[in-house]
Design an enzyme around this catalytic site. Structure first.
Site, PDB file in Angstrom:
ATOM      1  N   HIS A  98      -9.307  -3.662  -2.245  1.00 25.71           N
ATOM      2  CA  HIS A  98      -8.294  -2.918  -1.480  1.00 25.71           C
ATOM      3  C   HIS A  98      -8.689  -1.440  -1.381  1.00 25.71           C
ATOM      4  CE1 HIS A  98      -3.908  -2.215  -0.367  1.00 25.71           C
ATOM      5  NE2 HIS A  98      -4.330  -0.984  -0.637  1.00 25.71           N
ATOM      6  N   GLU A  99      -9.072  -0.849  -2.519  1.00 23.41           N
ATOM      7  CA  GLU A  99      -9.414   0.579  -2.524  1.00 23.41           C
ATOM      8  C   GLU A  99     -10.720   0.851  -1.784  1.00 23.41           C
ATOM      9  OE1 GLU A  99      -7.044   2.570  -3.241  1.00 23.41           O
ATOM     10  OE2 GLU A  99      -5.879   0.880  -3.987  1.00 23.41           O
TER      11      GLU A  99
ATOM     12  N   CYS B 184       0.852  -1.186   0.000  1.00 19.89           N
ATOM     13  CA  CYS B 184       0.000   0.000   0.000  1.00 19.89           C
ATOM     14  C   CYS B 184       0.888   1.235   0.000  1.00 19.89           C
ATOM     15  CB  CYS B 184      -0.898  -0.021   1.238  1.00 19.89           C
ATOM     16  SG  CYS B 184      -2.001   1.391   1.372  1.00 19.89           S
TER      17      CYS B 184
END
Length: 184
Positions: free
Chosen positions: A154-155, A111
């Site tokens: 993830h986002e 990330c």
């Protein structure tokens, strides 16, 4: 132009807050934010530009990662040969359905907001349907599989105040269900 110094790091409260929904039409500020986030991803995937500006490569960037607590994320997802297979800016996205079967990246996830390597698999649904609006206010739903589904998850996690390592099994970081699909 967004640079690494503009990326909010783990520990900043904005990364643990639920992002606020945006209303349409989007203001010029949020339209520019969408463009700037996508520009970062494009630049970060170009070796010359990335080296010049010391950018870490990214395939997704959520508004909270640049200090904006709003529900917007840019995605620029390449395949294993580097060809772009998914490019979109999500506004107010949500996953409305997901497969039972899981998938994960063989190297784990990283990330832009997390500077250290955190070992472990990050199991996510192999298939998801994402409901969202475009920057222009068009309502859409898209079914994604594999890597684009992972990046979307993830986002969207960022927009809900979660980081990838929250999904790693704390007792056994490399434990997976036997039917989990490991990619890349």
């Amino acid at each position: 132009m967004i640079l690494m110094k503009d990326i909010v790091r783990d520990g900043d409260p904005v990364l643990r807050q639920v992002a606020q929904k945006l209303t349409f039409p989007l203001s010029d500020h949020y339209r520019k934010l969408a463009d700037d986030m996508m520009e970062y991803l494009v630049n970060s995937q170009d070796p010359k530009i990335a080296a010049k500006h010391q950018l870490r490569a990214g395939v997704g960037l959520a508004a909270p990662q640049v200090g904006e607590g709003v529900s917007m994320a840019a995605l620029l997802v390449p395949d294993d040969k580097g060809e772009i297979i998914f490019k979109e800016v999500y506004v107010n996205p949500e996953i409305i359905s997901e497969s039972v079967r899981k998938t994960c990246l063989s190297e784990g996830e990283g990330c832009l907001s997390v500077d250290k390597v955190i070992d472990g698999y990050v199991p996510r649904p192999n298939k998801v349907t994402v409901h969202y609006w475009t920057v222009d206010g068009e309502e859409k739903a898209i079914r994604l599989k594999g890597y684009p589904a992972i990046v979307s998850g993830h986002e969207i996690d960022h927009l809900n105040g979660h980081l990838f390592y929250d999904r790693i099994n704390k007792e056994n970081p490399f434990a997976l269900d036997e039917d989990t699909i490991v990619i890349y």
